[in-house]
Motif scaffolding. Sequence first.
Motif, PDB file in Angstrom:
ATOM      1  N   UNK A   1       1.135  -0.991   0.100  1.00 40.07           N
ATOM      2  CA  UNK A   1      -0.489  -0.153   0.145  1.00 40.07           C
ATOM      3  C   UNK A   1       1.400   1.175   0.412  1.00 40.07           C
ATOM      4  N   UNK A   2       0.885   2.154  -0.996  1.00 40.85           N
ATOM      5  CA  UNK A   2       1.332   3.334  -1.154  1.00 40.85           C
ATOM      6  C   UNK A   2       0.298   3.826   0.032  1.00 40.85           C
ATOM      7  N   UNK A   3       1.064   4.726   1.218  1.00 35.22           N
ATOM      8  CA  UNK A   3       0.234   5.750   1.772  1.00 35.22           C
ATOM      9  C   UNK A   3       1.876   7.255   2.049  1.00 35.22           C
ATOM     10  N   UNK A   4       0.655   8.311   2.153  1.00 42.46           N
ATOM     11  CA  UNK A   4       1.300   8.923   2.535  1.00 42.46           C
ATOM     12  C   UNK A   4       0.153  10.441   2.900  1.00 42.46           C
ATOM     13  N   UNK A   5       1.219  11.781   3.107  1.00 40.73           N
ATOM     14  CA  UNK A   5       0.038  12.981   3.095  1.00 40.73           C
ATOM     15  C   UNK A   5      -0.215  13.082   1.957  1.00 40.73           C
TER      16      UNK A   5
ATOM     17  N   UNK B   1       0.829  -6.910  -6.086  1.00 40.81           N
ATOM     18  CA  UNK B   1      -0.052  -5.590  -6.182  1.00 40.81           C
ATOM     19  C   UNK B   1       0.450  -3.972  -5.486  1.00 40.81           C
ATOM     20  N   UNK B   2       0.043  -3.217  -5.962  1.00 36.60           N
ATOM     21  CA  UNK B   2       0.376  -2.124  -5.519  1.00 36.60           C
ATOM     22  C   UNK B   2      -1.069  -1.251  -5.259  1.00 36.60           C
ATOM     23  N   UNK B   3      -0.810  -0.650  -4.396  1.00 39.87           N
ATOM     24  CA  UNK B   3      -2.461   0.595  -3.813  1.00 39.87           C
ATOM     25  C   UNK B   3      -2.162   1.664  -3.601  1.00 39.87           C
TER      26      UNK B   3
ATOM     27  N   UNK C   1       2.789  -4.770   3.134  1.00 38.97           N
ATOM     28  CA  UNK C   1       3.421  -4.110   3.263  1.00 38.97           C
ATOM     29  C   UNK C   1       3.612  -2.781   2.953  1.00 38.97           C
ATOM     30  N   UNK C   2       3.666  -1.824   3.916  1.00 36.06           N
ATOM     31  CA  UNK C   2       3.439  -0.164   3.786  1.00 36.06           C
ATOM     32  C   UNK C   2       4.648   0.499   3.121  1.00 36.06           C
ATOM     33  N   UNK C   3       3.917   1.342   2.441  1.00 34.63           N
ATOM     34  CA  UNK C   3       5.256   2.130   1.148  1.00 34.63           C
ATOM     35  C   UNK C   3       4.618   3.508   1.628  1.00 34.63           C
TER      36      UNK C   3
ATOM     37  N   UNK D   1      14.344  -2.942  -3.775  1.00 36.92           N
ATOM     38  CA  UNK D   1      13.892  -2.996  -2.237  1.00 36.92           C
ATOM     39  C   UNK D   1      12.957  -3.207  -1.695  1.00 36.92           C
ATOM     40  N   UNK D   2      11.688  -3.350  -2.954  1.00 35.63           N
ATOM     41  CA  UNK D   2      10.669  -3.898  -2.220  1.00 35.63           C
ATOM     42  C   UNK D   2      10.110  -5.000  -2.581  1.00 35.63           C
ATOM     43  N   UNK D   3      11.235  -5.676  -3.542  1.00 33.45           N
ATOM     44  CA  UNK D   3      10.577  -7.110  -3.872  1.00 33.45           C
ATOM     45  C   UNK D   3      11.385  -8.204  -2.185  1.00 33.45           C
ATOM     46  N   UNK D   4      12.665  -7.252  -1.528  1.00 32.91           N
ATOM     47  CA  UNK D   4      13.401  -8.227  -1.041  1.00 32.91           C
ATOM     48  C   UNK D   4      12.205  -8.022  -0.037  1.00 32.91           C
ATOM     49  N   UNK D   5      11.679  -6.183   0.371  1.00 26.16           N
ATOM     50  CA  UNK D   5      11.131  -6.826   1.506  1.00 26.16           C
ATOM     51  C   UNK D   5       9.932  -7.401   1.563  1.00 26.16           C
ATOM     52  N   UNK D   6       8.672  -7.322   0.254  1.00 25.82           N
ATOM     53  CA  UNK D   6       8.129  -8.635   0.749  1.00 25.82           C
ATOM     54  C   UNK D   6       8.694 -10.167   0.438  1.00 25.82           C
TER      55      UNK D   6
END
Length: 306
Positions: A46-50, A93-95, A124-126, A209-214
């Motif tokens: 999930x892509x989160x942010x201000x 999948x990215x939200x 994962x939270x991005x 980085x995203x692949x390694x984390x997931x």
Amino acid sequence: GGGGTQLEAGRRRWKNRHGQLKKELSEITSKKKRELEQMPTGQTMALVGYTNAGKTALLNILAHTKLESNNRLFDTLGTSTREVKLVSGQKALAMDTIGFISRLPHELVESFKSTLTEIKQASLLVHVRDISNPATKSQKETVLKVLKEVMGFDLSLHSNKYVEVLNKVDAIKKEIYNDIVKPEMENKSYPVLDISATSGTNIDQLKTILADSINKLAGNKTKHIRIYYSESQKRLKWLRAHAHIMNDAMDYDDITSEMIVKVIIDDNTYRRYQLTFGEIQKEKKKYYCLLYTSDAADEQRGVALG
């Protein structure tokens, strides 16, 4: 007077906009309740942010899409989910979620939070930050506060499920880069990377980085699986459906008539693969031996060990 008339007109506009937002948020809440049951789990981020941090722009570059992104409050009310390709062709999948803000009107708080319920399904939270914004630190605090309220996410306890992306690094002047960006990347318990979703700076590094984390969260490991040519069609079909075969990762052993496939797979799925194709039974046969008894008839008995 004229000032009073303008003030009343402004209030009416805000009241109408407020009512419209509340209605749209309520509709999204009902829709999300239905969608949550069908939301895929596993390799989901999930892509989160201000608000205006660049989440949609990042999703566009990761998923090769052209979702619209405007600098308007609540421009993204719903959640856009897209398939993205990481390293070696691995998919996830990215939200893209609604932009966070501080001092949200009280009447909209619960409705706003309800639009974020689907991020509980993400592994994962991005966190996408606008590192060029002078208020970037307070914006980060706002986002983390909301995440804690919505899903009980505590960065000090769940840093393995968190990646921080410092976006808009191209807007930082070189002479102040060390003062602004570097301190945000040092001594962290989670991955942090500076990028530009506009110019594509460090996007390939981010995918790694995203692949390694997931993969770490899913317990995925890289295995080299040997498959006889005669069985390759059905086995490769199964692996493509349940795991990830890395790009350009096949080798061939003509002596044994086998292909060697490099696969990203978790232990449970690998065991299912072994059970499906009889690998575990074959391993047990290797330990089959003959036990000779010492009775008068001198009988032989076969005992399977393991």
